[in-house]
Design a protein around this motif. Structure first.
Motif, mmCIF file in Angstrom:
data_model
loop_
_atom_site.group_PDB
_atom_site.id
_atom_site.type_symbol
_atom_site.label_atom_id
_atom_site.label_comp_id
_atom_site.label_asym_id
_atom_site.label_seq_id
_atom_site.Cartn_x
_atom_site.Cartn_y
_atom_site.Cartn_z
ATOM 1 N N THR A 21 0.880 -1.227 -0.370
ATOM 2 C CA THR A 21 0.290 -0.165 -0.051
ATOM 3 C C THR A 21 1.338 0.903 -0.237
ATOM 4 O O THR A 21 0.344 2.290 -0.330
ATOM 5 N N THR A 22 2.253 0.587 0.226
ATOM 6 C CA THR A 22 3.075 2.130 0.485
ATOM 7 C C THR A 22 4.343 2.410 -1.065
ATOM 8 O O THR A 22 3.755 3.384 -1.517
ATOM 9 N N ASN A 23 5.183 1.279 -0.878
ATOM 10 C CA ASN A 23 6.015 1.244 -2.101
ATOM 11 C C ASN A 23 6.150 -0.383 -2.226
ATOM 12 O O ASN A 23 6.819 -0.454 -1.872
ATOM 13 N N PRO A 24 5.291 -0.810 -3.455
ATOM 14 C CA PRO A 24 4.790 -2.249 -3.438
ATOM 15 C C PRO A 24 5.963 -2.994 -4.392
ATOM 16 O O PRO A 24 6.868 -2.330 -5.512
ATOM 17 N N HIS A 25 6.402 -3.649 -3.225
ATOM 18 C CA HIS A 25 7.922 -4.605 -4.932
ATOM 19 C C HIS A 25 6.996 -6.032 -4.520
ATOM 20 O O HIS A 25 6.215 -6.079 -3.662
ATOM 21 N N VAL A 26 7.907 -7.122 -5.587
ATOM 22 C CA VAL A 26 7.655 -8.335 -5.817
ATOM 23 C C VAL A 26 8.527 -9.210 -5.867
ATOM 24 O O VAL A 26 9.320 -8.590 -6.272
ATOM 25 N N LEU A 27 8.663 -10.448 -5.273
ATOM 26 C CA LEU A 27 9.794 -11.315 -5.003
ATOM 27 C C LEU A 27 9.683 -11.978 -6.462
ATOM 28 O O LEU A 27 8.394 -12.448 -6.836
ATOM 29 N N SER A 170 17.635 -18.053 -9.452
ATOM 30 C CA SER A 170 18.854 -17.635 -9.256
ATOM 31 C C SER A 170 18.001 -15.590 -9.128
ATOM 32 O O SER A 170 17.744 -15.434 -9.663
ATOM 33 N N HIS A 171 19.201 -14.972 -8.289
ATOM 34 C CA HIS A 171 19.334 -13.679 -8.184
ATOM 35 C C HIS A 171 17.447 -13.053 -7.117
ATOM 36 O O HIS A 171 17.154 -12.751 -8.140
ATOM 37 N N LEU A 172 17.211 -14.364 -6.510
ATOM 38 C CA LEU A 172 15.822 -14.055 -5.880
ATOM 39 C C LEU A 172 16.146 -12.191 -5.360
ATOM 40 O O LEU A 172 17.468 -11.763 -4.587
ATOM 41 N N GLN A 173 15.003 -11.747 -5.797
ATOM 42 C CA GLN A 173 15.113 -10.196 -5.259
ATOM 43 C C GLN A 173 13.837 -8.986 -4.959
ATOM 44 O O GLN A 173 12.181 -9.318 -5.751
ATOM 45 N N TRP A 174 13.448 -8.594 -4.620
ATOM 46 C CA TRP A 174 12.136 -7.933 -3.948
ATOM 47 C C TRP A 174 11.879 -6.987 -5.489
ATOM 48 O O TRP A 174 13.078 -5.407 -5.230
ATOM 49 N N ILE A 175 11.903 -6.745 -5.998
ATOM 50 C CA ILE A 175 11.996 -5.115 -7.161
ATOM 51 C C ILE A 175 11.160 -4.647 -7.499
ATOM 52 O O ILE A 175 9.196 -4.868 -7.117
#
Length: 235
Positions: A21-27, A170-175
């Motif tokens: 709700t503020t600064n959405p990141h997706v895994l 690989s390179h798992l991250q919150w984008i």
């Protein structure tokens, strides 16, 4: 016995939104260059349903509206197995725990031993069924994939600890959601992300679920619990 690699397999995919709700990141993570399905692409965690998934107990179940949508255009009730598969794939591919504290009443299946060792039972109530897509004909692998959205606040483990993950991604991250299209994505992932972006501030399960129904005769863009085919066809 010969296995038909182009047979359509049921699958579950998990979209985890953080700070939605503020600064959405997706895994997301990247598939290997030698993967038979979508090599090098950035994808959500997910995979095929295993035969054992139907027998794994859940501490909590899917929301009722999601179970009803999963029953539509389906020959059998896959809701329990799909929820279990989603939680298992999230654990295997990211090391994140979607569950609640508790002890198993039975010895866990081999694929669940490491999950059970964390002291959690799989919990499905945070999963929201938001999209369904069947891989078009002619691809090396075909899946009937159900996409589940969860809020990262429902994860029981450290959101930045991927140490228990297997090497599938690989390179798992919150984008950051506004930046995710800068990555190399499959077409269907881009479509799902547009749906997710529209729902980022809505915490309730959707009453209507988009469905890309690709078969040998035609490609339709439908809505489960909708009014029939949407305008146009997918290509």
């Amino acid at each position: 016995m010969t296995i038909d690699k182009t047979a359509i397999r049921d699958a579950a995919t998990v979209i985890v939104l953080r700070n939605r709700t503020t600064n959405p990141h997706v895994l997301m993570g990247q598939r290997g260059s030698k993967a038979a399905f979508m090599p090098n692409k950035f994808v959500f965690p997910g995979g095929a349903v295993d035969a054992e998934d139907a027998d794994v107990p859940l501490a909590t179940h899917l929301p009722q509206v999601c179970r009803e949508r999963l029953l539509e255009d389906s020959e059998r009730d896959m809701s329990h197995a799909l929820a279990v598969a989603a939680i298992r794939e999230l654990w295997e591919e990211t090391g994140l725990v979607l569950g609640q504290k508790g002890a198993w009443d039975m010895p866990p299946p081999a694929d669940w031993a490491s999950f059970a060792a964390t002291g959690h039972l799989p919990s499905a109530h945070p999963l929201q069924f938001v999209f369904r897509a069947i891989t078009p004909p002619g691809r090396p692998r075909r899946f009937d994939a159900r996409f589940f959205l969860i809020d990262a606040d429902e994860i029981a483990s450290d959101l930045d600890d991927f140490s228990a993950a297997c090497d599938e991604l690989s390179h798992l991250q919150w984008i950051p959601l506004p930046e995710v299209r800068e990555f190399d994505l499959p077409f269907i992932t881009e479509v799902v992300l547009a749906e997710v972006a529209a729902r980022a501030h809505d915490m309730t399960p959707p009453a209507s679920v988009p469905f890309f129904k690709n078969n040998e005769e035609e490609n339709l863009f439908l809505r489960l619990k909708g009014k029939g085919p949407m305008t146009g066809r997918s290509h």
